[in-house]
Enzyme design. Structure first.
Site, PDB file in Angstrom:
ATOM      1  CG  ASN A   9      -1.684   1.254   1.409  1.00 55.35           C
ATOM      2  OD1 ASN A   9      -1.731   2.086   0.497  1.00 55.35           O
ATOM      3  ND2 ASN A   9      -2.311   1.437   2.555  1.00 55.35           N
ATOM      4  CE  LYS A  11       0.018   3.289   4.774  1.00 54.55           C
ATOM      5  NZ  LYS A  11       0.116   3.364   6.218  1.00 54.55           N
ATOM      6  CG  HIS A  96      -5.614   1.948   5.280  1.00 52.70           C
ATOM      7  ND1 HIS A  96      -5.175   2.896   6.175  1.00 52.70           N
ATOM      8  CD2 HIS A  96      -4.599   1.052   5.146  1.00 52.70           C
ATOM      9  CE1 HIS A  96      -3.943   2.585   6.549  1.00 52.70           C
ATOM     10  NE2 HIS A  96      -3.575   1.472   5.936  1.00 52.70           N
ATOM     11  CD  GLU A  98      -2.732   5.534   6.758  1.00 49.89           C
ATOM     12  OE1 GLU A  98      -2.715   5.546   5.515  1.00 49.89           O
ATOM     13  OE2 GLU A  98      -1.825   5.019   7.445  1.00 49.89           O
ATOM     14  CD  GLU A 168      -3.131  -2.331   7.323  1.00 46.69           C
ATOM     15  OE1 GLU A 168      -2.095  -2.625   6.733  1.00 46.69           O
ATOM     16  OE2 GLU A 168      -3.709  -1.235   7.179  1.00 46.69           O
ATOM     17  N   GLY A 174       3.018   2.401  10.739  1.00 40.93           N
ATOM     18  CA  GLY A 174       4.006   3.466  10.572  1.00 40.93           C
ATOM     19  C   GLY A 174       4.772   3.803  11.842  1.00 40.93           C
ATOM     20  CB  SER A 214       5.644  -1.772  11.933  1.00 44.54           C
ATOM     21  OG  SER A 214       5.311  -0.418  12.208  1.00 44.54           O
TER      22      SER A 214
HETATM   23  P1  13P Z   1       3.379   0.486   7.610  1.00 42.43           P
HETATM   24  O1  13P Z   1       3.847  -0.817   7.010  1.00 42.43           O
HETATM   25  O2  13P Z   1       4.118   1.678   7.126  1.00 42.43           O
HETATM   26  O3  13P Z   1       3.285   0.379   9.120  1.00 42.43           O
HETATM   27  O4  13P Z   1       1.859   0.688   7.089  1.00 42.43           O
HETATM   28  C1  13P Z   1       0.951  -0.345   7.212  1.00 42.43           C
HETATM   29  C2  13P Z   1      -0.267  -0.011   6.440  1.00 42.43           C
HETATM   30  O5  13P Z   1      -1.023   0.873   6.814  1.00 42.43           O
HETATM   31  C3  13P Z   1      -0.531  -0.774   5.206  1.00 42.43           C
HETATM   32  O6  13P Z   1      -1.821  -0.561   4.739  1.00 42.43           O
END
Ligand code: 13P
Length: 251
Positions: A9, A11, A96, A98, A168, A174, A214
């Site tokens: 992903n 982003k 997601h 976010e 997640e 992150g 992560s």
């Molecule tokens: P990270 O791998 O940067 O922690 O992000 C995970 C994520 O949100 C994947 O959709």
């Protein structure tokens, strides 16, 4: 046997030029195929079209990060499932954290989007996960199971065969703070038990559950060794060819 699915992903990262460069690196690393793994990249909307040409007939599938649950119409700024299919997407990430936190997505909008994606032949990756306060107060499992139940409301057993669920935990995204493989496995087992209850064991045993938060080259092997972890949804570590390739080639 569930085919492991490793998805990146991206982003809101990568211009078209940067996206092409990253995919060229991934393709070079997968020139002998992906050895029984499914690999997906989910770039920003702007890079979908140029990447679809590059990815045709390769071991890497294309996915989007979101969509609007209508075919077309006066929805300024939105992208429809038909448009995603048209540019060669096979997958779409839905719900997601976010999107839930920053763009007001709810279990209801997630449910609508899942149905629209499936109706137009896209495979949704539905994301669920608890916040830090929810985990600290012992609510992680009821929160996640509740998101699964509400998100899947009205979906048929047949539709479930095209679905992937990504667990997640928000506090792991992150932050470098991964869930332990044991904690991730425990939540995946709870999700699968919910699927058994809703759809029976055949559907539940066939559905792939990804872990996200992560995921890095140095923790992927241990995560993938868990019986109910069937793949990863990777953010930061998917933005560089070397690290994503190492994740795809987990042992
Ligand atoms: P990270 O791998 O940067 O922690 O992000 C995970 C994520 O949100 C994947 O959709």
């Amino acid at each position: 046997m569930r085919t492991p699915i490793l998805a990146g992903n991206w982003k809101m990262y990568k211009t078209v030029g940067e996206a092409v460069e990253l995919v060229e690196g991934l393709l070079a690393g997968l020139e002998h195929g992906a050895a029984g793994r499914e690999v997906v990249v989910c770039p920003p909307f702007t890079a979908l079209y140029p990447l679809s040409a590059l990815l045709a007939e390769t071991p890497i599938a294309l996915g989007a990060q979101d969509m609007y649950p209508e075919v077309q119409g006066a929805f300024t700024g939105a992208i429809s499932p038909v448009m995603l299919k048209d540019v060669g997407c096979r997958y779409v990430i839905i719900g997601h954290s976010e999107r839930r936190q920053l763009f007001g997505e709810t279990d209801e909008s997630v449910n609508r989007k899942l149905k629209a994606a499936l109706a137009h032949g896209l495979k949704p990756i539905m994301c669920v996960g608890e916040s830090k306060p929810q985990r600290d107060s012992g609510q992680a499992e009821p929160v996640v199971v509740g998101q699964v139940r509400a998100g899947l409301e009205g979906l048929t057993a047949e539709q479930m065969q095209s679905l992937v669920i990504a667990y997640e935990p928000i506090w792991a995204i992150g932050t470098g703070d991964t869930a332990t493989p044991a904690d991730a496995q425990a939540m995946h087992a709870a999700i699968r038990a919910t699927l058994v209850e809703l759809y029976g064991s055949e559907v539940a045993e066939g559905l792939r559950l990804q872990y996200g938060g992560s995921v890095k080259p140095d923790n992927i092997d241990e995560l993938m060794a868990q019986p109910d972890i069937d793949g990863a949804l990777v953010g930061g570590a998917a933005l560089k060819a070397d690290s994503f390739l190492r994740i795809v080639k987990f042992q």
